[in-house]
Design a protein around this motif. Structure first.
Motif, PDB file in Angstrom:
ATOM      1  N   ARG A 106       2.276  53.639   6.072  1.00 57.53           N
ATOM      2  CA  ARG A 106       3.217  54.661   5.604  1.00 57.53           C
ATOM      3  C   ARG A 106       4.567  54.507   6.287  1.00 57.53           C
ATOM      4  O   ARG A 106       5.618  54.653   5.653  1.00 57.53           O
ATOM      5  CB  ARG A 106       2.654  56.059   5.875  1.00 57.53           C
ATOM      6  CG  ARG A 106       1.476  56.446   5.027  1.00 57.53           C
ATOM      7  CD  ARG A 106       1.240  57.955   5.084  1.00 57.53           C
ATOM      8  NE  ARG A 106       1.053  58.435   6.445  1.00 57.53           N
ATOM      9  CZ  ARG A 106      -0.118  58.500   7.063  1.00 57.53           C
ATOM     10  NH1 ARG A 106      -1.217  58.091   6.436  1.00 57.53           N
ATOM     11  NH2 ARG A 106      -0.212  58.965   8.295  1.00 57.53           N
ATOM     12  N   ALA A 107       4.544  54.224   7.586  1.00 54.40           N
ATOM     13  CA  ALA A 107       5.802  54.057   8.310  1.00 54.40           C
ATOM     14  C   ALA A 107       6.605  52.903   7.729  1.00 54.40           C
ATOM     15  O   ALA A 107       7.835  52.995   7.571  1.00 54.40           O
ATOM     16  CB  ALA A 107       5.520  53.824   9.793  1.00 54.40           C
ATOM     17  N   GLY A 108       5.915  51.805   7.386  1.00 58.25           N
ATOM     18  CA  GLY A 108       6.616  50.681   6.772  1.00 58.25           C
ATOM     19  C   GLY A 108       7.178  51.033   5.408  1.00 58.25           C
ATOM     20  O   GLY A 108       8.305  50.655   5.067  1.00 58.25           O
ATOM     21  N   TYR A 138       8.155  53.958   4.359  1.00 56.14           N
ATOM     22  CA  TYR A 138       9.268  54.900   4.480  1.00 56.14           C
ATOM     23  C   TYR A 138      10.443  54.331   5.274  1.00 56.14           C
ATOM     24  O   TYR A 138      11.404  55.045   5.557  1.00 56.14           O
ATOM     25  CB  TYR A 138       8.789  56.198   5.133  1.00 56.14           C
ATOM     26  CG  TYR A 138       8.076  57.127   4.182  1.00 56.14           C
ATOM     27  CD1 TYR A 138       8.788  57.897   3.271  1.00 56.14           C
ATOM     28  CD2 TYR A 138       6.693  57.221   4.186  1.00 56.14           C
ATOM     29  CE1 TYR A 138       8.140  58.754   2.397  1.00 56.14           C
ATOM     30  CE2 TYR A 138       6.027  58.071   3.314  1.00 56.14           C
ATOM     31  CZ  TYR A 138       6.756  58.837   2.419  1.00 56.14           C
ATOM     32  OH  TYR A 138       6.110  59.676   1.544  1.00 56.14           O
ATOM     33  N   GLY A 139      10.365  53.061   5.633  1.00 52.82           N
ATOM     34  CA  GLY A 139      11.480  52.429   6.326  1.00 52.82           C
ATOM     35  C   GLY A 139      11.630  52.844   7.771  1.00 52.82           C
ATOM     36  O   GLY A 139      12.731  52.752   8.336  1.00 52.82           O
ATOM     37  N   ALA A 140      10.542  53.280   8.401  1.00 50.05           N
ATOM     38  CA  ALA A 140      10.604  53.658   9.812  1.00 50.05           C
ATOM     39  C   ALA A 140      10.676  52.405  10.680  1.00 50.05           C
ATOM     40  O   ALA A 140      10.290  51.305  10.267  1.00 50.05           O
ATOM     41  CB  ALA A 140       9.388  54.497  10.189  1.00 50.05           C
ATOM     42  N   LEU A 141      11.179  52.566  11.886  1.00 53.85           N
ATOM     43  CA  LEU A 141      11.264  51.470  12.844  1.00 53.85           C
ATOM     44  C   LEU A 141      10.038  51.493  13.740  1.00 53.85           C
ATOM     45  O   LEU A 141       9.643  52.552  14.236  1.00 53.85           O
ATOM     46  CB  LEU A 141      12.534  51.600  13.687  1.00 53.85           C
ATOM     47  CG  LEU A 141      13.861  51.627  12.914  1.00 53.85           C
ATOM     48  CD1 LEU A 141      15.029  51.838  13.870  1.00 53.85           C
ATOM     49  CD2 LEU A 141      14.048  50.344  12.125  1.00 53.85           C
ATOM     50  N   LEU A 142       9.430  50.304  13.951  1.00 54.29           N
ATOM     51  CA  LEU A 142       8.229  50.200  14.770  1.00 54.29           C
ATOM     52  C   LEU A 142       8.463  49.187  15.882  1.00 54.29           C
ATOM     53  O   LEU A 142       8.964  48.081  15.633  1.00 54.29           O
ATOM     54  CB  LEU A 142       7.018  49.764  13.942  1.00 54.29           C
ATOM     55  CG  LEU A 142       6.501  50.723  12.864  1.00 54.29           C
ATOM     56  CD1 LEU A 142       7.245  50.512  11.556  1.00 54.29           C
ATOM     57  CD2 LEU A 142       4.998  50.524  12.644  1.00 54.29           C
ATOM     58  N   SER A 143       8.118  49.571  17.091  1.00 54.90           N
ATOM     59  CA  SER A 143       8.207  48.657  18.229  1.00 54.90           C
ATOM     60  C   SER A 143       6.933  48.777  19.053  1.00 54.90           C
ATOM     61  O   SER A 143       6.215  49.779  18.969  1.00 54.90           O
ATOM     62  CB  SER A 143       9.425  48.972  19.097  1.00 54.90           C
ATOM     63  OG  SER A 143       9.260  50.221  19.743  1.00 54.90           O
ATOM     64  N   CYS A 144       6.655  47.752  19.837  1.00 51.92           N
ATOM     65  CA  CYS A 144       5.441  47.727  20.638  1.00 51.92           C
ATOM     66  C   CYS A 144       5.713  46.974  21.932  1.00 51.92           C
ATOM     67  O   CYS A 144       6.729  46.286  22.064  1.00 51.92           O
ATOM     68  CB  CYS A 144       4.292  47.078  19.869  1.00 51.92           C
ATOM     69  SG  CYS A 144       4.708  45.455  19.189  1.00 51.92           S
ATOM     70  N   SER A 145       4.803  47.097  22.892  1.00 51.23           N
ATOM     71  CA  SER A 145       5.000  46.483  24.203  1.00 51.23           C
ATOM     72  C   SER A 145       3.709  45.849  24.684  1.00 51.23           C
ATOM     73  O   SER A 145       2.612  46.343  24.406  1.00 51.23           O
ATOM     74  CB  SER A 145       5.468  47.527  25.226  1.00 51.23           C
ATOM     75  OG  SER A 145       6.665  48.135  24.808  1.00 51.23           O
ATOM     76  N   THR A 146       3.862  44.760  25.425  1.00 48.23           N
ATOM     77  CA  THR A 146       2.721  44.103  26.059  1.00 48.23           C
ATOM     78  C   THR A 146       2.538  44.668  27.462  1.00 48.23           C
ATOM     79  O   THR A 146       3.477  45.210  28.055  1.00 48.23           O
ATOM     80  CB  THR A 146       2.947  42.588  26.145  1.00 48.23           C
ATOM     81  OG1 THR A 146       4.198  42.342  26.811  1.00 48.23           O
ATOM     82  CG2 THR A 146       2.979  41.964  24.762  1.00 48.23           C
TER      83      THR A 146
END
Length: 575
Positions: free
Chosen positions: A49-51, A53-61
């Motif tokens: 859904r986030a993709g 609706y054009g939301a920004l996604l970030s993640c961390s190692t």
């Protein structure tokens, strides 16, 4: 770039940081953080859904053994942030595979595990998907499965301008409520629920949810706001919040409520992050949200944001409250105390003091003539000597009343506008000080007068028993609320003292309502750097409140009154 510098404080402060802070600072969008060690069951649907609706996604190692950015054997950089640029499901060997496309902001360095650029697994998908998704180049972009993503990354941040990515119902209309608050050491910084005696002093916010129950219908976000301009000087506190269900209740909830109630929802852990949030399912009803730091007496500002799928009403709950109960005492003493409070410390106290003071007026006049000048007037310096060396000697802890405080008292009591106090003005000031600081013997005699006056219509204890027990109530407002017996008031004790003093000069029963913001201003203006207030500061404060109340009562004529900005500033200057 210049706007980013203003937000962070300097170009140096722009170096490093967390993806979540960058996303929120640049977009002002709705943020949601997910710990991949304990992901929600609908993680895939949420990311899809986030993709959409054009939301920004970030993640961390996860961080490695050293603080430096080290390349791990699987090609991922330890303690590094990545961006999720694609969420797609494709068929491999007849089975659906949930795939994520990630990008290393360095523009190079990629994952070398399953579904990496040169993985043989790409031969198991149809040519259309392979041509659409696969790009064999060291450009920092790569694919991996959702399972590997949850295994090798620690957290996922989603930030979108539209909150609809939170729910599968695209027709939902989310409403937003925002409240700004502050934890102040000694006043509104009570710590987490482990600190049962002080947790209730934290800011409290009431929320009313209307409509029908729905899944994941409320998002609560708590963000701490640093007082430091430069970001590298910021040290985040461990913060969190608890949510309680309640029924109709007037005023701020005290310690007794929290000792018998358990939260219906709360943050999973207190984190030293700028923001913590929880997406929850709550049924329609009335709730109270209590944001707090983990440890008490930690000062910071915060921003509480509530997003809800139904109509929501949110307001601060600190404007009205009752004083926190003093330590328990035997029932027979409480009975006498209730009677005395009703007939001596409330509206009838003024009559009692008048009866007591009539035969003493001549003595006070003689005392005044002895210490005043030849014109039978008293200036601020003379008042300072009398208060510190005569009337309140032995009760003052910090060197006594300052000359500035005495000048303020003269200005407040000087109804003749001469810059000095005459006999009647001095006696009026004396009587007020006695009310705020009454000795045991004085109040005992006054209460005996009250006993004789009210014993017929009101059943009370026998006179001799009454006189012996009156010493319990003979503690004045200041020392009765000084439960720590330090000779000063902490800010929590100050709240109770102001409430116990009632509405000064009104002749009405005690019950002044004190908001957290007002209490903080009182402490800032009259308290010491340690956060405590001495007797002389307390008397100065109550005298000014008395003056302010009389001015307001005269202007309002008992009705609702609105003030212009200039009038508010003038009134505030009196405090």
């Amino acid at each position: 770039m210049p706007s980013s510098v203003r937000v962070c404080g300097s170009y140096t402060d722009m170096n490093a940081g967390t993806p979540a802070e960058a996303l929120m600072d640049f977009t002002g969008g709705i943020h949601m953080c997910i710990q991949l060690s304990d992901p929600p069951p609908d993680l895939w649907r949420l990311m899809s859904r986030a993709g959409n609706y054009g939301a920004l996604l970030s993640c961390s190692t996860p961080q490695g053994e050293s603080s430096s950015l080290t390349l791990s054997p699987n090609g991922l950089v330890e303690g590094h942030a990545y961006t999720v640029t694609g969420v797609i499901q494709m068929m491999s060997r007849g089975k659906p595979v949930k795939m994520l496309r990630l990008w290393n902001p360095w523009g190079k360095g990629e994952w070398n595990g399953d579904w990496s650029d040169r993985s043989s697994l790409w031969q198991t998908v149809n040519s259309q998907d392979r041509e659409k998704c696969l790009s064999v180049a060291d450009d920092g972009e790569f694919w991996m499965t959702l399972e590997d993503f949850s295994k090798f990354f620690t957290d996922l941040d989603i930030c979108g301008l539209n909150p609809n990515f939170l729910d599968e119902d695209s027709s939902s209309r989310w409403t937003t409520s925002v409240a700004e608050g502050r934890w102040v050491a000694g006043t509104t910084a009570g710590g987490c629920m482990n600190y049962k005696d002080s947790f209730w002093t934290n800011p409290q916010y009431r929320v009313k949810l209307c409509g029908e129950k729905a899944e994941k219908n409320i998002l609560v976000s708590l963000m701490q706001k640093s007082d430091k301009r430069n970001r590298h000087l910021v040290q985040n506190l461990h913060i969190g919040f608890s949510i309680f269900e309640h029924r109709a209740h007037r005023g701020k909830f005290t310690a007794s409520f929290f000792s018998s109630q358990q939260p219906v929802a709360q943050t999973k852990t207190f984190m030293n992050a700028r923001e913590v949030m929880e997406l929850l399912t709550l049924k329609p009803g009335e709730y109270m949200i209590v944001p707090s730091t983990f440890h008490p007496n930690e000062t910071a500002s915060f921003l509480l944001t509530i997003l809800c799928k139904t109509e929501t009403r949110c307001y601060e709950n600190s404007g009205e409250r009752s004083p926190e109960p003093v330590p328990e005492v035997p029932d027979h003493i409480i009975t006498d105390h209730v009677w005395l409070t009703r007939h001596c410390l409330n509206s009838n106290m003024a009559d009692v003091m008048k009866v007591k003071n009539r035969p003493e007026d001549e003595n006070k006049n003689a005392f005044f003539r002895q210490h005043s000048d030849k014109y039978e007037e008293m200036d601020a310096e003379q008042l300072q000597r009398i208060l510190n060396e005569k009337l309140l000697k032995g009760d003052l802890k910090s060197g006594g009343f300052s000359i500035d405080a005495c000048r303020s008292m003269v200005a407040l009591m000087d109804t003749s506008v001469t810059g000095r106090l005459n006999s009647s003005e001095f006696i009026r000031l004396w009587n007020k000080v006695v009310i705020y600081k009454v000795t045991t013997s004085t109040l005992a005699l006054s209460c005996c007068t009250a006993f004789q006056k009210y014993s017929n219509p009101v059943p009370v204890p026998h006179t001799s028993v009454f006189y012996r027990r009156v010493t319990f109530v003979g503690q004045d407002i200041f020392f009765q609320t000084d439960v720590s017996r330090t000779g000063t008031l902490s800010l929590t004790e100050l709240r109770n003292a102001v409430v116990a003093s009632g509405t000064p000069g009104s002749g009405e029963p005690p019950g002044m309502r004190v908001s957290d913001d007002t209490l903080n201003l009182m402490a800032l203006r009259y308290g010491a750097s340690s956060g405590h207030m001495t007797l002389e500061s307390f008397i100065s404060l109550i005298l000014r409140l008395d003056c302010m109340f009389k001015i307001f009562r005269q202007l309002s004529d008992g009705k609702t009154m609105s003030l212009q900005e200039s009038e508010v500033k003038t009134s505030a200057s009196l405090l």
